[in-house]
Design an enzyme around this catalytic site. Structure first.
Site, PDB file in Angstrom:
ATOM      1  N   GLU A 185      42.211 -10.057   1.042  1.00  0.00           N
ATOM      2  CA  GLU A 185      42.590  -9.982  -0.367  1.00  0.00           C
ATOM      3  C   GLU A 185      44.110  -9.831  -0.478  1.00  0.00           C
ATOM      4  OE1 GLU A 185      40.040  -7.034  -1.911  1.00  0.00           O
ATOM      5  OE2 GLU A 185      40.686  -7.332  -3.986  1.00  0.00           O
ATOM      6  N   GLY A 215      40.068  -2.632  -9.823  1.00  0.00           N
ATOM      7  CA  GLY A 215      39.257  -1.572 -10.394  1.00  0.00           C
ATOM      8  C   GLY A 215      38.806  -0.589  -9.320  1.00  0.00           C
ATOM      9  N   ALA A 216      38.412  -1.129  -8.178  1.00  0.00           N
ATOM     10  CA  ALA A 216      37.843  -0.263  -7.148  1.00  0.00           C
ATOM     11  C   ALA A 216      38.727  -0.133  -5.907  1.00  0.00           C
ATOM     12  CB  ALA A 216      36.453  -0.771  -6.759  1.00  0.00           C
ATOM     13  N   SER A 217      39.597  -1.102  -5.656  1.00  0.00           N
ATOM     14  CA  SER A 217      40.470  -0.982  -4.481  1.00  0.00           C
ATOM     15  C   SER A 217      41.886  -1.431  -4.823  1.00  0.00           C
ATOM     16  CB  SER A 217      39.916  -1.799  -3.311  1.00  0.00           C
ATOM     17  OG  SER A 217      40.006  -3.170  -3.585  1.00  0.00           O
ATOM     18  N   THR A 218      42.799  -1.102  -3.928  1.00  0.00           N
ATOM     19  CA  THR A 218      44.195  -1.503  -4.144  1.00  0.00           C
ATOM     20  C   THR A 218      44.769  -2.012  -2.823  1.00  0.00           C
ATOM     21  OG1 THR A 218      46.307  -0.801  -5.094  1.00  0.00           O
ATOM     22  CG2 THR A 218      45.201   0.810  -3.715  1.00  0.00           C
TER      23      THR A 218
HETATM   24  N1  LIG Z   1      42.928 -13.282 -12.226  1.00  0.00           N
HETATM   25  C1  LIG Z   1      42.959 -11.974 -12.456  1.00  0.00           C
HETATM   26  C2  LIG Z   1      42.062 -11.106 -11.815  1.00  0.00           C
HETATM   27  C3  LIG Z   1      42.131  -9.757 -12.100  1.00  0.00           C
HETATM   28  N2  LIG Z   1      43.042  -9.288 -12.962  1.00  0.00           N
HETATM   29  C4  LIG Z   1      43.129  -7.870 -13.286  1.00  0.00           C
HETATM   30  O1  LIG Z   1      42.694  -7.080 -12.180  1.00  0.00           O
HETATM   31  C5  LIG Z   1      42.185  -5.858 -12.656  1.00  0.00           C
HETATM   32  C6  LIG Z   1      40.782  -5.604 -12.224  1.00  0.00           C
HETATM   33  O2  LIG Z   1      40.613  -5.823 -10.885  1.00  0.00           O
HETATM   34  P1  LIG Z   1      39.253  -6.399 -10.319  1.00  0.00           P
HETATM   35  O3  LIG Z   1      38.172  -6.488 -11.347  1.00  0.00           O
HETATM   36  O4  LIG Z   1      39.600  -7.673  -9.650  1.00  0.00           O
HETATM   37  O5  LIG Z   1      38.860  -5.243  -9.321  1.00  0.00           O
HETATM   38  P2  LIG Z   1      38.794  -5.244  -7.731  1.00  0.00           P
HETATM   39  O6  LIG Z   1      37.467  -5.813  -7.381  1.00  0.00           O
HETATM   40  O7  LIG Z   1      39.934  -6.073  -7.251  1.00  0.00           O
HETATM   41  O8  LIG Z   1      38.923  -3.807  -7.355  1.00  0.00           O
HETATM   42  C7  LIG Z   1      42.213  -5.954 -14.162  1.00  0.00           C
HETATM   43  O9  LIG Z   1      43.420  -5.411 -14.602  1.00  0.00           O
HETATM   44  C8  LIG Z   1      42.219  -7.445 -14.399  1.00  0.00           C
HETATM   45  O10 LIG Z   1      42.734  -7.762 -15.670  1.00  0.00           O
HETATM   46  C9  LIG Z   1      43.930 -10.145 -13.540  1.00  0.00           C
HETATM   47  O11 LIG Z   1      44.781  -9.712 -14.293  1.00  0.00           O
HETATM   48  N3  LIG Z   1      43.879 -11.485 -13.289  1.00  0.00           N
HETATM   49 CA   LIG Z   2      40.923  -8.086  -7.805  1.00  0.00          CA
END
Ligand SMILES: Nc1ccn([C@@H]2O[C@H](COP(=O)(O)OP(=O)(O)O)[C@@H](O)[C@H]2O)c(=O)n1
Ligand SMILES: [Ca+2]
Length: 441
Positions: A185, A215-218
């Site tokens: 990622e 949301g869940a990881s960085t």
């Molecule tokens: N193409 C994308 C994908 C995610 N995001 C942002 O990424 C954040 C959420 O991350 P996510 O749902 O991908 O969570 P993880 O699965 O990466 O932890 C939100 O702020 C979304 O708006 C974005 O701005 N543009």
């Molecule tokens: Ca993401």
């Protein structure tokens, strides 16, 4: 996009302009698709049509990449164009759409989760011409939301999605639906950003590090410049990655449970705990009188403010500090660098007018702290925004300063799109996919 001159001190701002993009893409594709090196072949029509304008051989091809994130599912349909066999392909554009909630919210209804994917995939049916459907690969990669589910529930979701793909007219490669390793990622987002900003063309070593807050990881990813960093970093934080005929030795790590929403739960003391029926989680980062419910990853949480006790930035920072202090590796060399930051870094900065929502902008780490103080010490003034705004900004501040160890004046380029293309790991993943399938036109 606009580029702050402070960020480009060691790079060439001219590289950011969109007119350079096709040239840049051509350069990159020359190494991505070595088959194109038949550029010396004589063509009978070469004298009739100047290069670039021959209509007969213009070819378009597509790649479809799904990002199954913890808070939403997104489709990216990339279009590449090759105008003639002599000219290298260009990235022409991207169609992007998203739905909420993410797949993990359908942990107990996998068919419904797959339906949300199908609705997005229907867009690709309209976007890709029928004669190219069979040659267009479709892939879904899930991130932290599915990583946090039980193996059984995650697999049920993935296999329903696979069925949707197999019923579609697109090319379904092996392993087309999977949970992505966290380190990819970071690497793939780094590839996307440095590709779009022109830093991967030629032998330019002025790459920029990337920070993604999901949301869940960085994730944090950068190309180390100092031997010390290589020596001092844990082994599994360093990885070699081949792309565009170059090998990049990157520092990257994905911290599971340190995404913004997981951090809210951790601050409330509700992460990785059995939640008892009716249990209430309270925090000094929330408005005093607040009592509400929140659903995340298929679980319902009750949360509220410190009715009797303290609220505000100081007590909130102490609470949040417990979540990050001593939990992250702090590479010395990043203290003086600048980074691209996106996802929730971008969203919270835009929500509080630190940057323009459309344009993004450049901030210093201390700008997040200043805003966190303003919001936390005046919660009633910000009550129409999310009740978590104070906690989120405080967490971002603590993560950057105490987690990664950035300085107050470290520069962050907040970016959603570069040259109208999303700064997401999905473009890097699509390059990787096309490379592995040997798709050349
Ligand atoms: N193409 C994308 C994908 C995610 N995001 C942002 O990424 C954040 C959420 O991350 P996510 O749902 O991908 O969570 P993880 O699965 O990466 O932890 C939100 O702020 C979304 O708006 C974005 O701005 N543009
Ligand atoms: Ca993401």
């Amino acid at each position: 996009m606009t580029v702050d001159p402070r960020l480009t001190a060691s790079s060439d701002p001219g590289r950011m302009t969109s007119s350079r993009l096709p040239i840049l893409l051509a350069l990159v594709f020359s190494s991505l698709f070595p088959v194109f090196s038949h550029s010396n072949r004589e063509m009978w029509f070469q004298d009739l049509f100047p290069p670039n304008t021959c209509p007969i051989n213009a070819k378009t091809f597509y790649g479809i990449m799904f990002d199954a994130g913890s808070t939403g599912t997104r489709i990216h349909i990339y279009t590449f164009v090759q105008k003639s066999p002599e000219i290298l392909p260009e990235l022409e554009g991207e169609i992007f759409e998203s739905v909420k909630p993410g797949l993990s919210a359908y942990a107990d209804q996998p068919e419904k989760g797959a339906e949300s994917v199908k609705r997005l995939l229907d867009m690709a049916i309209d976007a890709v011409p029928p004669h190219l459907w069979k040659k267009t690969p479709v892939v879904l990669k899930a991130t932290a939301g599915l990583r946090l589910l039980s193996e059984e529930k995650a697999q049920a979701l993935l296999s329903e999605v696979k069925e949707v793909f197999e019923e579609s007219p697109f090319l379904v490669p092996e392993d087309s639906v999977s949970i992505m390793d966290g380190s990819y990622e970071g690497i793939l987002a780094w590839i996307t950003v440095n590709f779009l900003t022109g830093q991967l063309a030629g032998h330019n070593q002025h790459t920029t590090g990337t920070l993604d807050l999901g949301g869940a990881s960085t994730q944090i990813t950068f190309l180390p410049r100092f031997e010390e960093t290589l020596k001092e970093s844990p082994r599994d934080f360093l990885t070699s990655f081949e792309m565009f005929n170059s090998t990049y030795k990157l520092y990257t790590h994905s911290y599971l449970g340190f995404g913004l929403k997981a951090a809210r739960l951790a601050t409330l003391g509700a992460l990785n705990t059995e939640v008892a029926d009716g249990q209430m989680f309270r925090s000094s980062c929330l408005p005093k009188q607040l009592e509400a419910e929140w659903h995340f990853g298929g679980v319902k949480y009750r949360y509220g403010g410190n009715k009797e006790g303290e609220t505000g930035f100081k007590p909130c920072y102490l609470e949040v500090l417990k979540v990050v202090k001593g939990k992250l590796h702090q590479p010395d060399e990043i203290r003086g660098s600048s980074f691209y930051a996106f996802s929730y870094y971008y969203d919270r900065a835009a929500d509080t007018n630190l940057i323009d929502y459309e344009q993004g902008g450049v901030l210093e780490v201390r700008d997040f702290e200043r805003k966190a103080k303003e919001v936390c010490d005046n919660m009633e003034r910000f009550s129409s925004a999310s009740p978590f705004l104070c906690m989120d900004l405080t967490y971002i501040t603590a993560l950057l300063k105490e987690g990664f160890g950035f300085r107050d004046n470290t520069l962050l380029q907040l970016t959603k799109k570069v040259n109208n293309i999303e700064t997401s790991w999905t473009l890097g993943a699509t390059f990787h996919l096309l490379q592995s399938l040997g798709i050349t036109y």
